[in-house]
Design an enzyme around this catalytic site. Sequence first.
Site, PDB file in Angstrom:
ATOM      1  N   ASP A 162       0.783  -1.233   0.000  1.00 11.49           N
ATOM      2  CA  ASP A 162       0.000   0.000   0.000  1.00 11.49           C
ATOM      3  C   ASP A 162       0.816   1.286   0.000  1.00 11.49           C
ATOM      4  OD1 ASP A 162      -1.701  -2.079   0.575  1.00 11.49           O
ATOM      5  OD2 ASP A 162      -2.665  -1.096   2.277  1.00 11.49           O
ATOM      6  N   GLU A 386       2.052  -9.464  11.662  1.00 11.86           N
ATOM      7  CA  GLU A 386       1.779  -9.112  10.256  1.00 11.86           C
ATOM      8  C   GLU A 386       3.093  -8.860   9.523  1.00 11.86           C
ATOM      9  OE1 GLU A 386      -0.637  -5.610   9.866  1.00 11.86           O
ATOM     10  OE2 GLU A 386      -0.679  -5.710   7.677  1.00 11.86           O
TER      11      GLU A 386
HETATM   12  C1  DGY Z   1      -6.087  -1.743   4.430  1.00 10.07           C
HETATM   13  O1  DGY Z   1      -7.226  -1.938   4.833  1.00 10.07           O
HETATM   14  O2  DGY Z   1      -5.350  -0.824   4.804  1.00 10.07           O
HETATM   15  C2  DGY Z   1      -5.546  -2.690   3.464  1.00 10.07           C
HETATM   16  O3  DGY Z   1      -4.182  -2.698   3.409  1.00 10.07           O
HETATM   17  C3  DGY Z   1      -6.141  -2.489   2.094  1.00 10.07           C
HETATM   18  O4  DGY Z   1      -5.817  -3.623   1.377  1.00 10.07           O
END
Ligand code: DGY
Length: 419
Positions: A162, A386
């Site tokens: 992201d 994570e």
């Molecule tokens: C979030 O919800 O931030 C996720 O990374 C989107 O995929």
Amino acid sequence: MNAQTNHNREARNILIQNDRGGYTVPTAGLYPYQWNWDSAIAAFGFATFDISRAWQELETLFSGQWEDGMVPHIIFHKPDPSYFPGPDVWHCSGPIASTGITQPPVAATMARKVYEQDKAAAAPILKKLFPKILAWHRWFIQWRSDDQNAICITHPWESGRDNAPEWDAALKNMTAEGVGEYTRRDTSHVDPSMRPTKFDYDRYIWLVQQGASLNWDQQKLLEQNPFRMADPTTTFLLLRAHKDLLALGTELGLDVSGIQDDIALLTKGAESLWNPEIGSYDARNAHTGAFAGCQSSASFLCWFAGIENATQLEKLDEAFGNTNHPIASHPTTSEHYDSRRYWRGPTWAFMNMMIGIGLADQGHKEQAERLRAATADLIRSFGFAEYFDSTTGEAAGGQSFTWTAAVWLAWINPNERRD
Ligand code: DGY
């Protein structure tokens, strides 16, 4: 009971506890739905102790597939107000409420790995999945190829990485005008210092609003979306996945016509992401042709896609040398490096797994083993997080994370079923 057995048990429990009945959430709280690539990796983990559950994971993923072939990045099976942006923001009309973007395609690769563990039982399931996976791969090729055959993303979330610095310049050139007021939920689950900034998040939401206003019409998005980046993650993973699909289809006697030609084009596309200026695979802005100028952990997915590159291998040695907790998602030596912030420096176990599998497949056994050992140490010392701070190794983001548990079972400890 030894420590290894304990870890196996904990990893299995994480998968079982994150099971919401046929699909797995990445982690409770922060990510309460079915995420596309998380789910494919979960299937690989489930296959170490419950093969039919592994297939179910892939089947529920494809139950959200759109008519045009796209498989969404999140499938909102059951409403959950603790997540933003939910179905009311995305305004999508697929078979199940979902987002309107996709995520890097790893399902075919994971399906092949699951298939190899029990071929006879898997064949009928795979025959049904095959045309669905093929339609998704062809959707990428039709709608997301740039003029050099690399595969593009239309939203940073589509890369799965992201907040990577690769997207900074394109996001800076965009406006977030009219985005309006909204309440983020991610920063109420984890420390904001690990999450994207408001500047970035405004643009993420603006892109969702634009897609929704265009009814997720790919032709219109192609013409109007200001964010279109050829992405190493998506390109390398699609190339690998398409090769795996070809192998599966050939073995099952299915119609594989055209796949070899697609692979030739995708190979050119992947090679076009080589940025000689930095000596690494890199993201490229499809609107301007400009490289982002960033090496990332995704650059090291070239071997996973079957592409050999000696300079990238040298960069791998540097990455190993620069931190005790490789592979940093963004180089530790970069001015943009941030050891804890989402995709701007931390280490992800599942990326290491794909890089490691690629290295081993290409004969770089020593590097593959080194990476597996480093990843095992991270999980043993800091748990099933994570992701991990790539300077200190500390756990970051969500806890009890599905893909980290799957990596432990399927890659770190492949002999798990013999314990
Ligand atoms: C979030 O919800 O931030 C996720 O990374 C989107 O995929």
